[in-house]
Design an enzyme around this catalytic site. Structure first.
Site, short mmCIF file in Angstrom:
data_model
loop_
_atom_site.label_atom_id
_atom_site.label_comp_id
_atom_site.label_asym_id
_atom_site.label_seq_id
_atom_site.Cartn_x
_atom_site.Cartn_y
_atom_site.Cartn_z
N ARG A 30 -3.93 -7.20 -9.17
CA ARG A 30 -2.60 -7.65 -9.57
C ARG A 30 -1.59 -7.42 -8.45
O ARG A 30 -1.18 -8.36 -7.77
CB ARG A 30 -2.17 -6.92 -10.87
N ASP A 31 -1.22 -6.20 -8.21
CA ASP A 31 -0.23 -5.90 -7.18
C ASP A 31 -0.77 -6.24 -5.79
O ASP A 31 -0.02 -6.65 -4.90
CB ASP A 31 0.14 -4.42 -7.26
N HIS A 219 2.89 5.84 -7.25
CA HIS A 219 2.53 4.53 -6.71
C HIS A 219 3.22 4.40 -5.35
O HIS A 219 4.41 4.10 -5.28
CB HIS A 219 3.01 3.45 -7.68
N HIS A 221 3.59 2.99 -1.32
CA HIS A 221 3.31 2.02 -0.27
C HIS A 221 3.32 2.75 1.07
O HIS A 221 3.93 3.81 1.20
CB HIS A 221 4.35 0.89 -0.30
N CYS A 252 5.38 -6.40 -2.27
CA CYS A 252 6.21 -6.73 -3.42
C CYS A 252 6.94 -8.03 -3.10
O CYS A 252 7.65 -8.10 -2.10
CB CYS A 252 7.22 -5.62 -3.71
N ASN A 261 -0.09 -1.37 -0.36
CA ASN A 261 -0.22 -0.18 -1.17
C ASN A 261 -1.12 0.84 -0.49
O ASN A 261 -1.87 0.54 0.44
CB ASN A 261 -0.88 -0.55 -2.51
#
Length: 310
Positions: A30-31, A219, A221, A252, A261
């Site tokens: 997803r991300d 979470h 980055h 993002c 990430n």
């Protein structure tokens, strides 16, 4: 070259009270893929998810029900979930931005969702077309209905450490916003370093502001190369769920300065060295990320993938 051939890191358990086991919340599908310019075929996404599950990852964030206009890469959410071969013991949560997204998620038969809020005023306006305060009114009926339907609801909070328009974000502002999501009924709150500017001191201050860490996840980055350091700082405070992306994929779409990430392989390597259980087969994961990098036509940014597949 595989991980065993290269030699695994020496296990040196820390004396700092780290958790015995870390739950890895894998966001690669997803991300990791949402910001890809070229559309990845749904068949590739499905194989990616199946390979990740086979490697031992037990939480795979599969897709998002955001409007296709805003994230075209995830326009195939229904098709992907319809074709998903679910493995026993693996959960496949999805991101849901609003009531319409929840309708679609329920129709697709999901068992868990995540909502995505902002810790700052500017990002709330740019990403959600809402004020910092108003966003909670938008999310509350979504969470209430999801819980009534028997779904687990996770809360993401973005811009927890720095915002490209507002600069450093006060810890107390993050804690106040995060508590509103937890009080709303989210079983877990993921603290996002959306543009990758956090440092361990900031992480310690924000995590400590919540008191008990049992409902927190992190979470990170890796824009400034601090993702692993920040993760370790969170683990030392008792956080035991870490978001990461296979091969370090991701960014993002609403924050141009955001880079990839934290790579799941890099996280696993560190956890192995600390003697922390995680349930992931590093060899299989490296092979999966190397395969995905071939599908995308570029090398994986993960340092561990580079080292073990070179």
């Amino acid at each position: 070259m595989g991980a065993r051939e290269a030699g695994l890191p020496e296990r040196v358990p820390s004396a700092a009270g780290l958790p015995d086991r870390v739950r890895i919340w894998e966001v690669g599908a997803r991300d990791g893929l949402q910001n890809e310019q070229s559309v990845v075929p749904v068949e590739v996404k499905l194989e990616f998810l199946d390979r990740l599950a086979a490697a031992g990852l037990s939480v795979l964030e599969a897709t998002s029900f955001v409007h296709p206009k805003w994230v075209p890469q995830l326009a195939d959410a229904e098709q992907l979930l319809a074709g998903l071969q679910r493995r026993e013991g693996v959960s496949y949560p999805v991101l849901v931005p609003n009531a319409r997204g929840l309708d679609r998620a329920l129709a697709a038969g999901v068992s868990g969702i995540a909502i995505f809020a902002s810790a700052t005023e500017t990002f709330a306006k740019r990403n959600l077309n809402s004020s910092l305060d108003e966003q909670f009114g938008m999310f509350e009926p979504v969470v209430t209905r999801a819980l009534a339907e028997g779904l687990e609801v996770r809360g993401y909070l973005s811009m927890c450490f720095g915002d490209p328009w507002e600069g450093a974000v006060p810890a107390e502002q993050v804690v106040a916003a995060g508590r509103r999501l937890l009080d709303m009924g989210c079983f877990q709150l993921s603290l996002g370093d959306t543009i990758g500017v956090a440092t361990p001191g900031q992480v310690e201050r924000v995590v400590a502001g919540f008191g008990a860490p049992d409902r927190l996840a992190v979470h990170f980055h890796d824009t400034y190369g601090q993702a692993l350091s920040n993760t370790l700082a969170a683990l030392r405070l008792g956080v035991s769920t870490v978001d990461s992306s296979a091969g370090g994929l991701g960014g993002c779409p609403y924050a141009e300065s955001a880079t990839g990430n934290l790579a799941t392989e890099d996280l696993v390597w560190m956890l192995d060295g600390l003697g922390i259980e995680h349930g992931v087969d590093l060899d299989a994961l490296v092979r999966t990320s190397a395969w995905m990098a071939q599908q995308l036509g570029r090398p994986s940014p993960s340092r561990v993938v580079q080292a073990l597949s070179g």
